[in-house]
Design an enzyme around this catalytic site. Structure first.
Site, PDB file in Angstrom:
ATOM      1  N   LEU A 169       0.877  -1.164   0.000  1.00 59.51           N
ATOM      2  CA  LEU A 169       0.000   0.000   0.000  1.00 59.51           C
ATOM      3  C   LEU A 169       0.915   1.214   0.000  1.00 59.51           C
ATOM      4  CD1 LEU A 169      -2.907  -0.566   2.593  1.00 59.51           C
ATOM      5  CD2 LEU A 169      -3.066  -0.542   0.098  1.00 59.51           C
ATOM      6  N   ASP A 170       0.647   2.148  -0.876  1.00 55.71           N
ATOM      7  CA  ASP A 170       1.452   3.361  -0.887  1.00 55.71           C
ATOM      8  C   ASP A 170       1.421   4.011   0.489  1.00 55.71           C
ATOM      9  OD1 ASP A 170       1.842   2.937  -3.547  1.00 55.71           O
ATOM     10  OD2 ASP A 170       0.403   4.457  -4.219  1.00 55.71           O
ATOM     11  N   ARG A 171       2.482   4.734   0.808  1.00 58.06           N
ATOM     12  CA  ARG A 171       2.550   5.407   2.106  1.00 58.06           C
ATOM     13  C   ARG A 171       1.307   6.254   2.394  1.00 58.06           C
ATOM     14  NH1 ARG A 171       7.532   9.173   4.354  1.00 58.06           N
ATOM     15  NH2 ARG A 171       6.543   9.775   6.294  1.00 58.06           N
TER      16      ARG A 171
END
Length: 361
Positions: A169-171
């Site tokens: 998951l992207d930051r």
């Protein structure tokens, strides 16, 4: 503990690190190419493998700081990325020395850090799933050296067991994040993600009034992470990428933004069919409905408006649900989390009540 004692212990541990690397057969007699030293940040290992970085960047830099009596960096944590880079290799002594170095350097901070408790959504003896808050890194990155919190190690410390990432998951994206509790289970789950056997449901707030539903079928050139993807092929052609979307509700706010007299937004349900890096953000930008808060692919005027008028920070994207096959029982496993609190508050400010939101999602 005085600075002198820290410096002395650091020098001893650097000597132990060299011996451990020699014993592990990863000590090199020749430095890498000169271009590998063109790093963009101090202590960055984005241009060479970790073992070379340890030998030719980290150790000489630390030794120089000790010799000069300069302050030693307290924000660096080498162990997490070493565990990832050397995963599956029996470098027990090497990792032990690195852990001692990390602990020694972190002792320089005078104020104790409050450790967040992650919300565990599901756990058994094979897998564990958490709600990843927006802004939390999944892995430690040596590039983002000032970040001290990251999901993988927080969860490991919280449950007292090593965890293995199986997807990303992207930051800035919140939501369901799954880890395996062994390397064998990690391989099974990773294969499910690779073969598109995992159903993923996201929600996003985007700029503009989107069509009621649609499919974005637009190939994406892979954007590689300098650390996580350092072994990946660098010249891949654009890869097929498909996202289905459904518009759940639309908003029109009586505020001028840019050249328009009102601000229009849509709440979307997003179903990625493929799993390319930053796929949802890039696909929504491609159809001119960028996700609110996206600083890379989004609309700066609307991002600023949301921050100033509604105090909305970050990216309006959350992974609400994952459906996968349990790696051992082979039963269908549905893991879901509560709707992102930041996004829910913003929608409430736009007069969408919690009960109305619940019926939509």
């Amino acid at each position: 503990m005085s600075d002198t004692s820290i410096a002395g212990q650091t020098k001893n541990l650097l000597h132990d690190l060299q011996k451990a690397m020699i014993a592990s057969s990863i000590w090199s007699s020749r430095p890498p190419e000169e271009s590998a030293f063109n790093s963009t940040a101090p202590f960055s290992c984005d241009t060479m493998p970790l073992e070379q970085w340890l030998q030719f960047i980290f150790m000489p830099t630390m030794e120089e700081l000790v010799d000069r009596g300069a302050p030693l960096p307290s924000e660096i944590a080498v162990l997490p990325i070493a565990e990832e880079s050397f995963q599956g290799q029996k470098f027990v002594d090497l990792l032990s020395v690195i852990a001692k170095l990390d602990n020694l350097l972190s002792c320089q901070t005078s104020e104790p850090e409050t450790i967040p408790v992650l919300d565990i959504l599901y756990q058994d003896e094979y897998i564990v799933a958490i709600h990843k808050p927006a802004g939390l890194l999944v892995h430690r990155s040596m590039i983002d050296k000032h970040e001290t919190r990251f999901a993988m190690q927080l969860l490991r410390d919280q449950i007292g067991q090593h965890v293995y990432p199986v997807h990303r998951l992207d930051r800035p994206t919140s939501g369901v994040l799954v880890f395996a509790l062994s390397s064998d289970i990690a391989r099974i789950l990773t294969e499910q993600f690779t073969l598109k056997q995992v159903e993923k449901t996201y929600f996003a707030i985007v700029r503009g009034h989107a069509e009621e539903k649609g499919r974005v079928d637009y190939a994406l050139k892979e954007k590689l992470d300098k650390i996580a993807d350092k072994k990946a092929k660098q010249d891949k052609p654009a890869q097929a990428a498909v996202t289905d979307y459904q518009t759940l509700t639309k908003f029109e706010l009586d505020f001028p933004v840019g050249r328009y007299q009102s601000a229009r937004y849509s709440l979307l349900k997003l179903t990625p069919i493929t799993g390319r890096k930053h796929q949802l953000r890039r696909h929504m930008s491609h159809i001119n409905h960028p996700i609110l808060g996206d600083t890379t692919h989004g609309d700066g005027k609307h991002n600023k408006f949301a921050r100033q008028q509604f105090q909305f920070e970050g990216l309006a994207l959350t992974c609400q649900k994952l459906v996968l096959t349990h790696p051992v029982s082979e039963d269908k496993l549905e893991i879901h989390t509560n709707f992102d609190e930041r996004m829910a508050k913003l929608l409430k400010d736009w007069d969408l009540t919690p009960s109305q939101l619940k019926t939509l999602i």
